[in-house]
Design an enzyme around this catalytic site. Structure first.
Site, PDB file in Angstrom:
ATOM      1  N   GLU A   3      21.491   4.929  16.970  1.00  0.00           N
ATOM      2  CA  GLU A   3      21.926   5.275  15.611  1.00  0.00           C
ATOM      3  C   GLU A   3      21.497   6.710  15.268  1.00  0.00           C
ATOM      4  O   GLU A   3      22.291   7.498  14.733  1.00  0.00           O
ATOM      5  CB  GLU A   3      21.347   4.274  14.598  1.00  0.00           C
ATOM      6  CG  GLU A   3      22.016   2.897  14.675  1.00  0.00           C
ATOM      7  CD  GLU A   3      21.552   1.923  13.611  1.00  0.00           C
ATOM      8  OE1 GLU A   3      22.165   0.847  13.502  1.00  0.00           O
ATOM      9  OE2 GLU A   3      20.573   2.206  12.883  1.00  0.00           O
ATOM     10  N   HIS A  19      46.785 -10.891   6.836  1.00  0.00           N
ATOM     11  CA  HIS A  19      47.451  -9.825   7.573  1.00  0.00           C
ATOM     12  C   HIS A  19      47.778  -8.668   6.632  1.00  0.00           C
ATOM     13  O   HIS A  19      48.218  -8.913   5.516  1.00  0.00           O
ATOM     14  CB  HIS A  19      48.748 -10.354   8.199  1.00  0.00           C
ATOM     15  CG  HIS A  19      49.557  -9.271   8.841  1.00  0.00           C
ATOM     16  ND1 HIS A  19      49.225  -8.750  10.060  1.00  0.00           N
ATOM     17  CD2 HIS A  19      50.653  -8.598   8.402  1.00  0.00           C
ATOM     18  CE1 HIS A  19      50.087  -7.797  10.383  1.00  0.00           C
ATOM     19  NE2 HIS A  19      50.975  -7.685   9.388  1.00  0.00           N
ATOM     20  N   THR A  67       2.941  -7.899   6.904  1.00  0.00           N
ATOM     21  CA  THR A  67       2.565  -6.483   7.032  1.00  0.00           C
ATOM     22  C   THR A  67       3.460  -5.694   7.991  1.00  0.00           C
ATOM     23  O   THR A  67       3.214  -4.517   8.255  1.00  0.00           O
ATOM     24  CB  THR A  67       1.088  -6.361   7.448  1.00  0.00           C
ATOM     25  OG1 THR A  67       0.865  -7.229   8.577  1.00  0.00           O
ATOM     26  CG2 THR A  67       0.159  -6.770   6.321  1.00  0.00           C
ATOM     27  N   LEU A 111      14.154  -7.762  12.522  1.00  0.00           N
ATOM     28  CA  LEU A 111      15.331  -7.470  11.712  1.00  0.00           C
ATOM     29  C   LEU A 111      15.053  -7.844  10.267  1.00  0.00           C
ATOM     30  O   LEU A 111      14.385  -8.855   9.991  1.00  0.00           O
ATOM     31  CB  LEU A 111      16.538  -8.276  12.212  1.00  0.00           C
ATOM     32  CG  LEU A 111      17.082  -7.889  13.584  1.00  0.00           C
ATOM     33  CD1 LEU A 111      18.082  -8.927  14.081  1.00  0.00           C
ATOM     34  CD2 LEU A 111      17.731  -6.509  13.534  1.00  0.00           C
ATOM     35  N   GLY A 144      17.237   4.053  24.555  1.00  0.00           N
ATOM     36  CA  GLY A 144      18.636   3.871  24.154  1.00  0.00           C
ATOM     37  C   GLY A 144      18.875   2.527  23.500  1.00  0.00           C
ATOM     38  O   GLY A 144      19.912   1.902  23.711  1.00  0.00           O
ATOM     39  N   CYS A 177      12.291  -1.192   5.881  1.00  0.00           N
ATOM     40  CA  CYS A 177      13.739  -1.305   5.683  1.00  0.00           C
ATOM     41  C   CYS A 177      14.249  -0.342   4.613  1.00  0.00           C
ATOM     42  O   CYS A 177      15.113   0.489   4.873  1.00  0.00           O
ATOM     43  CB  CYS A 177      14.078  -2.757   5.324  1.00  0.00           C
ATOM     44  SG  CYS A 177      15.752  -2.984   4.751  1.00  0.00           S
ATOM     45  N   LYS A 214       0.795  -1.233   0.000  1.00  0.00           N
ATOM     46  CA  LYS A 214       0.000   0.000   0.000  1.00  0.00           C
ATOM     47  C   LYS A 214       0.823   1.277   0.000  1.00  0.00           C
ATOM     48  O   LYS A 214       0.315   2.357  -0.282  1.00  0.00           O
ATOM     49  CB  LYS A 214      -0.936   0.001   1.209  1.00  0.00           C
ATOM     50  CG  LYS A 214      -0.248   0.079   2.556  1.00  0.00           C
ATOM     51  CD  LYS A 214      -1.288   0.086   3.662  1.00  0.00           C
ATOM     52  CE  LYS A 214      -0.648   0.247   5.020  1.00  0.00           C
ATOM     53  NZ  LYS A 214      -1.621   0.340   6.098  1.00  0.00           N
TER      54      LYS A 214
HETATM   55  C1  LIG Z   1      15.018   3.367  11.678  1.00  0.00           C
HETATM   56  C2  LIG Z   1      15.101   1.880  11.486  1.00  0.00           C
HETATM   57  C3  LIG Z   1      16.313   1.304  11.214  1.00  0.00           C
HETATM   58  C4  LIG Z   1      16.398  -0.066  11.020  1.00  0.00           C
HETATM   59  N1  LIG Z   1      17.628  -0.597  10.753  1.00  0.00           N
HETATM   60  C5  LIG Z   1      17.733  -1.923  10.559  1.00  0.00           C
HETATM   61  C6  LIG Z   1      18.988  -2.492  10.230  1.00  0.00           C
HETATM   62  O1  LIG Z   1      19.995  -1.798  10.112  1.00  0.00           O
HETATM   63  N2  LIG Z   1      19.048  -3.825  10.031  1.00  0.00           N
HETATM   64  C7  LIG Z   1      17.938  -4.631  10.150  1.00  0.00           C
HETATM   65  O2  LIG Z   1      18.055  -5.837   9.970  1.00  0.00           O
HETATM   66  N3  LIG Z   1      16.740  -4.111  10.462  1.00  0.00           N
HETATM   67  C8  LIG Z   1      16.605  -2.782  10.659  1.00  0.00           C
HETATM   68  N4  LIG Z   1      15.380  -2.256  10.926  1.00  0.00           N
HETATM   69  C9  LIG Z   1      14.223  -3.181  11.022  1.00  0.00           C
HETATM   70  C10 LIG Z   1      13.712  -3.583   9.626  1.00  0.00           C
HETATM   71  O3  LIG Z   1      13.397  -2.427   8.913  1.00  0.00           O
HETATM   72  C11 LIG Z   1      12.498  -4.482   9.762  1.00  0.00           C
HETATM   73  O4  LIG Z   1      12.824  -5.591  10.558  1.00  0.00           O
HETATM   74  C12 LIG Z   1      12.048  -4.994   8.394  1.00  0.00           C
HETATM   75  O5  LIG Z   1      11.688  -3.922   7.572  1.00  0.00           O
HETATM   76  C13 LIG Z   1      10.865  -5.951   8.561  1.00  0.00           C
HETATM   77  O6  LIG Z   1      10.396  -6.328   7.301  1.00  0.00           O
HETATM   78  P1  LIG Z   1       8.868  -6.742   7.095  1.00  0.00           P
HETATM   79  O7  LIG Z   1       8.742  -7.036   5.632  1.00  0.00           O
HETATM   80  O8  LIG Z   1       8.470  -7.764   8.061  1.00  0.00           O
HETATM   81  O9  LIG Z   1       8.031  -5.450   7.459  1.00  0.00           O
HETATM   82  P2  LIG Z   1       8.021  -3.991   6.820  1.00  0.00           P
HETATM   83  O10 LIG Z   1       9.333  -3.659   6.257  1.00  0.00           O
HETATM   84  O11 LIG Z   1       7.439  -3.103   7.841  1.00  0.00           O
HETATM   85  O12 LIG Z   1       7.035  -4.117   5.580  1.00  0.00           O
HETATM   86  C14 LIG Z   1       5.669  -4.338   5.701  1.00  0.00           C
HETATM   87  C15 LIG Z   1       4.981  -3.654   4.541  1.00  0.00           C
HETATM   88  O13 LIG Z   1       3.608  -4.067   4.532  1.00  0.00           O
HETATM   89  C16 LIG Z   1       2.816  -2.984   4.083  1.00  0.00           C
HETATM   90  N5  LIG Z   1       1.448  -3.217   4.512  1.00  0.00           N
HETATM   91  C17 LIG Z   1       0.974  -3.266   5.785  1.00  0.00           C
HETATM   92  N6  LIG Z   1      -0.344  -3.571   5.781  1.00  0.00           N
HETATM   93  C18 LIG Z   1      -0.698  -3.720   4.482  1.00  0.00           C
HETATM   94  C19 LIG Z   1      -1.913  -4.053   3.836  1.00  0.00           C
HETATM   95  N7  LIG Z   1      -3.019  -4.322   4.520  1.00  0.00           N
HETATM   96  N8  LIG Z   1      -1.928  -4.103   2.493  1.00  0.00           N
HETATM   97  C20 LIG Z   1      -0.798  -3.833   1.774  1.00  0.00           C
HETATM   98  N9  LIG Z   1       0.379  -3.523   2.334  1.00  0.00           N
HETATM   99  C21 LIG Z   1       0.427  -3.480   3.670  1.00  0.00           C
HETATM  100  C22 LIG Z   1       3.489  -1.773   4.722  1.00  0.00           C
HETATM  101  O14 LIG Z   1       3.157  -0.594   3.993  1.00  0.00           O
HETATM  102  C23 LIG Z   1       4.953  -2.131   4.643  1.00  0.00           C
HETATM  103  O15 LIG Z   1       5.566  -1.560   3.514  1.00  0.00           O
HETATM  104  C24 LIG Z   1      15.243  -0.887  11.105  1.00  0.00           C
HETATM  105  C25 LIG Z   1      14.010  -0.296  11.379  1.00  0.00           C
HETATM  106  C26 LIG Z   1      13.924   1.062  11.556  1.00  0.00           C
HETATM  107  C27 LIG Z   1      12.586   1.674  11.840  1.00  0.00           C
END
Ligand SMILES: Cc1cc2nc3c(=O)[nH]c(=O)nc-3n(C[C@H](O)[C@H](O)[C@H](O)COP(=O)(O)OP(=O)(O)OC[C@H]3O[C@@H](n4cnc5c(N)ncnc54)[C@H](O)[C@@H]3O)c2cc1C
Length: 511
Positions: free
Chosen positions: A231, A490, A187, A365, A225, A85, A77
């Site tokens: 970061e 090394h 999601t 992650l 923290g 990420c 969406k």
């Molecule tokens: C500032 C920050 C820094 C980070 N740094 C790191 C890092 O360095 N290394 C690391 O490993 N992790 C990091 N993370 C965590 C990482 O971003 C998440 O663990 C990862 O994005 C999880 O992936 P996901 O696909 O489960 O969820 P998400 O990436 O949250 O993706 C879910 C997607 O589903 C979509 N969605 C939700 N509901 C619906 C729906 N009903 N219909 C259609 N689409 C929908 C959302 O719009 C979203 O785009 C960080 C997070 C943040 C906030």
């Protein structure tokens, strides 16, 4: 698939005790099994697989499913793929961390290296542009990969109509209904708010706002923290803000960070100018004035203090996001923390509906989400899949970086397992010395009886890359002697890794 069924080669000394000790005892295994209803499969399905959410979990599942020949649609969406990420998480934060580090280094760390520089100025607009360029390139790249692998990308919001039917409210208007043999919910998660503080993403911000501030705040307070808080604190402190981090616990970095490493991190980041208030809780906030006032006091109760700031970052954690999916319609359940309940094969009580990534159990992650995505598709396609939750690294991309895999010393101690610790400081590593970047250490913890590596914790330059070797070692059940007897080039920082392993089973050479 094969890793799940084939026996592994035994490491030299670790094979005597290859049992379950390597599994961290703080990890909630995704196996709360509800019992499956009869497979409610629709013969008129138009897709083999529909994925709701195009974050790391969802888009990786879509690519893998396309590679496996499954007719797949991925619903997102946001308007761009890559989820938290790529859009507002890992990627933009690392762009700002990298470039703010360069800026800080040019300002403060060139003279002694024999580089005289003239006027150094921050161009925040350009720094933000560089971040946006990275994000845009990567999200477009993911869109290309979906297309290349034959997976359909649908821009819209998905929700359940029934067990096999997903409705999509399209971003461009209108609706679409998909019938699917398999459905994956991916999601993700959202930032947890702080009671009484209204996040406007300008003055009171979540990480999303902290990645896009229009100017450097004079004063910034970070509530929390943990890794994200630290970061962001690093970025804005390097760019000139006076940053105070308020942390409820007695240590920074979150409970997963080894206490000894956390102490070092606090000391080093403190020297860089970040102020810390640990064992401190935020009681209330007031944003009615020109600055935001936070009332804080000792976690165990005590004297109240007021902290004023131009910007407050709320970074107290993230929670699963499953709003609007209409889960009640199909009976998919959550636990008390909002995580969708699944079994070991990521199945909900509807066996054809699986859940991966941040919206279910395990560390939030991106690389964990990615592993689960591949495994979930393998389960659908072949009935076998594999993720080793005992070998998932964590990295904090401050300078120096902090990285770890496996258990902390406190966890191992609490489990009653006898263990050996070996450490090696970067101040004794030739490459770190050459690079004038010597803060930090490598710490190994190994089972005292078998020498099997139970945890590796690193604070130092390049820790985030170095941890890959430790993860591989844990994945293969290696002993510290295995690492110590492996030749390392090394002069490299990775020699510190080898020397810490030597110090664990015998003695380091260079310290
Ligand atoms: C500032 C920050 C820094 C980070 N740094 C790191 C890092 O360095 N290394 C690391 O490993 N992790 C990091 N993370 C965590 C990482 O971003 C998440 O663990 C990862 O994005 C999880 O992936 P996901 O696909 O489960 O969820 P998400 O990436 O949250 O993706 C879910 C997607 O589903 C979509 N969605 C939700 N509901 C619906 C729906 N009903 N219909 C259609 N689409 C929908 C959302 O719009 C979203 O785009 C960080 C997070 C943040 C906030």
């Amino acid at each position: 698939m094969f890793r799940a069924v084939l026996p592994r080669a035994s490491p030299r000394s670790a094979f005597r005790h290859a049992g379950s000790r390597a599994i961290p005892n703080n990890f909630v295994t995704p196996m709360i099994f509800i019992g499956h209803s009869k497979r409610g499969f629709a013969s008129e399905a138009d897709h083999d697989l529909v994925i709701i959410g195009g974050g790391v979990a969802g888009y990786v599942a879509a690519i893998k499913a396309g590679q496996e020949g499954l007719k797949t649609a991925c619903i997102e969406k946001r308007g761009t793929l890559g989820g938290t990420c790529l859009n507002v998480g890992c990627i933009p934060s690392k762009s700002l961390l990298n470039n703010s580090h360069l800026y800080h280094q040019v300002l403060h760390d060139t003279k002694k290296r024999g580089i005289d520089v003239g006027d150094v100025k921050l161009n925040l607009t350009q720094m933000m542009k560089a971040k946006d360029t990275a994000v845009e390139g990567l999200t477009k790249g993911v869109e290309f990969l979906l297309k290349k692998n034959g997976a359909e990308y649908i821009k819209g919001t998905g929700s359940f109509v029934d067990a096999n039917t997903v409705k999509v409210v399209l971003n461009d208007g209108g609706e679409k209904t998909l019938r699917a043999k398999n459905i994956i919910i991916a999601t993700g998660s959202e930032a947890t708010g702080f009671p009484g503080l209204n996040i406007d993403e300008k003055r009171i911000v979540s990480s999303t706002g902290a990645l896009a501030l229009a100017e450097v705040p004079k004063k910034m307070t970070v509530i929390g923290g943990g890794i994200i808080g630290l970061e962001m604190a690093s970025v804005w402190s390097r760019l000139g803000a006076e940053v105070t981090v308020v942390e409820f616990l007695g240590q920074i970095g979150g409970p997963g960070m080894d206490a000894e490493i956390s102490k070092q991190a606090q000391k080093i980041l403190g020297k860089q100018g970040i102020k810390f208030k640990t064992n401190t809780k935020v009681m209330s906030g007031d944003d009615s004035g020109s600055t935001i006032s936070l009332k804080v006091e000792a976690a165990k109760g005590g004297k109240e203090e007021t902290l004023d700031a131009d910007v407050v970052l709320v970074a107290i954690g993230r929670r699963p996001y499953t709003d609007g999916l209409n889960l009640e319609q199909v009976g998919i359940e959550k636990d008390e923390r909002g995580r969708l309940i699944i079994d070991q094969e990521y199945r909900t009580k509807l066996p054809h509906v699986r859940v991966i990534g941040d919206c279910t159990f395990g560390p939030m992650l991106a690389h964990k989400a990615e592993e689960e995505a591949v495994a979930a598709i393998e389960y659908i396609k072949t009935g076998y899949g594999h993720v080793n939750y005992a070998a998932i690294p964590s990295v904090m991309y401050t300078h120096p970086e902090v990285a770890w895999v496996g258990q902390t010393e406190a966890e191992i101690k609490a489990s009653g397992v006898k263990y050996n610790v070996g450490t090696f400081p970067f101040s004794a590593n030739s490459r770190a010395k050459t690079n004038l970047d010597t803060e930090g250490l490598v710490k190994f913890i190994a089972d005292a009886e078998t020498d099997r590596i139970l945890g590796v914790h690193i604070i130092g330059p390049g820790a985030g890359e170095m941890i890959a070797e430790a993860t591989l070692a844990i994945e293969y059940g290696a002993s510290s002697e295995d690492i110590a007897r492996t030749c390392h080039a090394h002069p490299t920082l990775s020699e510190a890794f080898k020397e810490a392993a030597m110090a664990t089973y015998s003695k380091a050479i260079h310290f």
